[in-house]
Design an enzyme around this catalytic site. Structure first.
Site, PDB file in Angstrom:
ATOM      1  CE  LYS A 108     -15.489 -29.749  20.628  1.00  0.00           C
ATOM      2  NZ  LYS A 108     -14.928 -31.003  20.072  1.00  0.00           N
TER       3      LYS A 108
ATOM      4  CB  THR B 209     -11.108 -30.518  20.938  1.00  0.00           C
ATOM      5  OG1 THR B 209     -12.248 -31.163  21.509  1.00  0.00           O
ATOM      6  CG2 THR B 209     -11.255 -30.537  19.431  1.00  0.00           C
TER       7      THR B 209
ATOM      8  CD  GLU C  12     -19.379 -30.411  12.318  1.00  0.00           C
ATOM      9  OE1 GLU C  12     -19.443 -29.320  11.709  1.00  0.00           O
ATOM     10  OE2 GLU C  12     -20.251 -31.289  12.235  1.00  0.00           O
TER      11      GLU C  12
END
Length: 332
Positions: free
Chosen positions: A186, A249, A282
């Site tokens: 994601k 997200t 990330e």
């Protein structure tokens, strides 16, 4: 319950606040002794979560051994970035019950968290706490739902006992593989949606809301494809750690990965974007590893492939969009 949170970033701090407010005996560890000292005085984490007030009952420490010992019979929460998970797990007793919050694949080895744990601590009771959640909202007590995933049902239930409350719901799952794949992929898709939204309105034929919906939907398909190849359950990706976390997200303005995509669309260099963020995104580090695991499994992930090329500088933003739109027609 005695709970130790290892890592005083935004997410670790938010969960420590939640657990302390619920009446648990919580110790929050950070490696920077000076920063921990300032937090003790101000009862704020100025660097990562300035608006979250630290409860008086929340213990703050820079003594890692003491924090580990505190949770010997309780629950240890690893709140480091993915790059720190291996070192942290290696330093814990095998008898510790551990949940981690980090999402992604380890850059060097390409392993997910549960794969690292199996390698280092095969007898340790482990799992992951994930789902659509911004730390700022959790710390502020805004309604949130998470999923605790472990092959150990008692450990997943311990996460419910630790964090479930009026404003934070925790569901359990026995599919840590699916939850971890969802959490990793994601972030990459959020960069793609950020690029799409950043280009929106730049020209009459620029991507718009239709394109955003397409990227999210096809991104979910890529997530599912990789998850099934790695042994996950399909239904996991329709839940909190799959579709839920992807939507948050990809569309939430607090998302660092989304902001990376937005700034890439503005023409900023990746190194300048990361300097502006000041915190870990990330998806930037996970994208090449996600693609490598997909190729290893023999599956196609075209959005991921385009994002890796864009982050590497092999494609410009407009070329990445053309690359995706120019693919051959096929059955959905």
């Amino acid at each position: 319950m005695k709970i130790s949170v290892l890592g005083a970033g935004a997410w670790g701090t938010a969960l420590a606040i939640q657990a302390a407010n619920a009446g648990h005996d919580v110790s929050l560890w950070g490696r920077d002794a000076a920063a921990i000292g300032q937090m003790r005085v101000s009862r704020r984490n100025a660097a990562y979560l300035p608006d979250g007030e630290l409860p008086a009952a929340l213990d703050l420490t820079s003594d890692c051994a003491a924090a580990i010992a505190h949770a010997a019979d309780g629950l240890t929460i690893v709140a480091t970035p993915m790059s720190g998970l291996r070192e942290t797990l290696a330093g814990l007793p095998s008898t510790q019950r551990v949940l981690w919050l980090c999402k992604g694949f380890e850059a060097v080895t390409g392993r997910l968290g549960h794969e690292i744990a199996r390698e280092l601590q095969p007898s340790m009771r482990v799992g992951i706490l994930s789902g659509p959640s911004f730390a700022q909202e959790v710390a502020a007590g805004r309604p949130t739902a998470l999923v605790a995933a472990s092959e150990d049902a008692d450990l997943a239930q311990a996460a419910v006992d630790a964090f479930h409350g009026e404003r934070l719901r925790v569901y359990t799952s026995n599919d840590p593989v699916g939850v971890e794949v969802g959490g990793a992929v994601k972030n990459v898709m959020a960069i793609a949606v950020g690029v799409c939204d950043g280009l929106s309105g730049a020209a009459p034929d620029a991507p718009g809301l239709n394109a955003r919906a397409a990227v999210i939907t096809r991104g979910l398909a890529e997530m599912l494809r990789l998850g099934l190849a790695l042994g996950a359950k399909a239904e996991t990706f329709m839940g909190l750690s799959g579709l839920g976390d992807l939507v948050l997200t990809a569309t939430g303005d607090l998302s660092r990965n989304r902001r990376v995509g937005l700034m890439l669309a503005q023409g900023l260099a990746l190194r300048d974007i990361l300097a502006k963020l000041g915190h870990v995104a990330e998806g930037v580090y996970s994208a090449p590893t996600v693609l490598a695991r997909a190729r290893e499994a023999g599956i196609e992930m075209p959005i991921t492939e385009a994002m890796v090329a864009l982050l590497d500088g092999r494609l410009r933003v407009g070329e990445a969009v053309e690359h995706l739109m120019g693919r051959e027609a096929r059955a959905e």
